[in-house]
Design a protein around this motif. Structure first.
Motif, PDB file in Angstrom:
ATOM      1  N   THR A 107      78.458  22.350   3.354  1.00 23.05           N
ATOM      2  CA  THR A 107      78.267  21.442   4.486  1.00 23.05           C
ATOM      3  C   THR A 107      78.089  20.020   3.964  1.00 23.05           C
ATOM      4  OG1 THR A 107      75.867  21.688   4.456  1.00 23.05           O
ATOM      5  CG2 THR A 107      77.107  23.289   5.792  1.00 23.05           C
ATOM      6  N   THR A 162      81.624  23.377   8.020  1.00 21.41           N
ATOM      7  CA  THR A 162      81.574  24.001   6.693  1.00 21.41           C
ATOM      8  C   THR A 162      82.981  24.023   6.101  1.00 21.41           C
ATOM      9  OG1 THR A 162      79.790  25.445   7.434  1.00 21.41           O
ATOM     10  CG2 THR A 162      80.908  26.075   5.421  1.00 21.41           C
ATOM     11  N   TYR A 221      74.873  27.354  -2.457  1.00 22.73           N
ATOM     12  CA  TYR A 221      74.422  27.188  -1.073  1.00 22.73           C
ATOM     13  C   TYR A 221      74.913  28.357  -0.228  1.00 22.73           C
ATOM     14  CZ  TYR A 221      73.505  22.491  -2.760  1.00 22.73           C
ATOM     15  OH  TYR A 221      73.042  21.414  -3.479  1.00 22.73           O
ATOM     16  N   SER A 222      73.983  29.191   0.197  1.00 23.33           N
ATOM     17  CA  SER A 222      74.334  30.393   0.958  1.00 23.33           C
ATOM     18  C   SER A 222      74.877  30.076   2.349  1.00 23.33           C
ATOM     19  CB  SER A 222      73.130  31.326   1.073  1.00 23.33           C
ATOM     20  OG  SER A 222      72.062  30.650   1.732  1.00 23.33           O
ATOM     21  N   ASP A 223      74.545  28.897   2.875  1.00 21.32           N
ATOM     22  CA  ASP A 223      75.036  28.539   4.212  1.00 21.32           C
ATOM     23  C   ASP A 223      76.377  27.821   4.164  1.00 21.32           C
ATOM     24  OD1 ASP A 223      73.778  26.353   3.031  1.00 21.32           O
ATOM     25  OD2 ASP A 223      73.064  25.527   4.932  1.00 21.32           O
TER      26      ASP A 223
END
Length: 184
Positions: A34, A74, A29-31
């Motif tokens: 979360t 995050t 997951y690049s973000d």
């Protein structure tokens, strides 16, 4: 004497599981890690087929707000490291051992022993057990077990030493010496 109780496999296994899960999931997951990504990871068969253990992801999801210490939504590598450091220095709760212990690679007998003697091991009564407390309990238990074995061996050998015939006697073990002395 039996092997001494050592909790290091518990702590190192949990650290490895959290680190591996974080590394795998953060690479997917690049973000970042979360709540949505953790929820997605638990149902994503492409990830679960990699052999990763979802137990650690479930733990992170269930404890997201406490792990995400800066409340930015995050979980970062620094926050995972802080979590692992806190577990290592402050100890593990009964719930952490039950949820993460089996997946940590520790033996089930160690987990059962720690859980069944949790209150005795937790000497400072803070609701957590540290590796030092587990090791200290193991040493104390081993010493007590050895004392019991030694006492039993002494008692069993007393009757053999002082009275080696197989006749039954209703008195004390200490009486054997006096009976043998009188018979001589």
């Amino acid at each position: 004497m039996s092997k001494r109780l050592d909790g290091s496999s518990l702590f190192s296994g949990i650290n490895a599981g959290l680190t591996n899960s974080f590394s795998l999931l953060s690479s997917q997951y690049s973000d970042g890690l979360t709540v949505d990504n953790l929820t997605n990871a638990l149902s994503n068969t492409a990830i679960t087929n990699t052999g990763y253990d979802s137990t650690f992801s479930s733990y992170l999801l269930n404890n997201f707000n406490s792990v995400d210490s800066n409340a930015d939504g995050t979980i970062s590598a620094d926050e995972i490291q802080k979590l692992m450091t806190n577990m290592a220095t402050q100890g593990l709760t009964r719930e952490q051992i039950m949820s993460l212990g089996a997946s940590s690679g520790m033996s089930t007998s160690l987990q059962e022993t720690v859980l069944s003697h949790f209150n005795e091991i937790d000497t400072n009564k803070d609701g957590k057990v540290t590796n030092q407390e587990i090791n200290a309990y193991g040493v104390t238990s081993a010493i007590e077990k050895q004392k019991i074995e030694d006492t039993n061996r002494i008692v069993n050998n007393m009757s053999l030493y002082y009275r080696d015939d197989s006749s039954e006697y209703e008195g004390s073990l200490l009486d054997y010496r006096y009976l043998d002395d009188e018979e001589a």
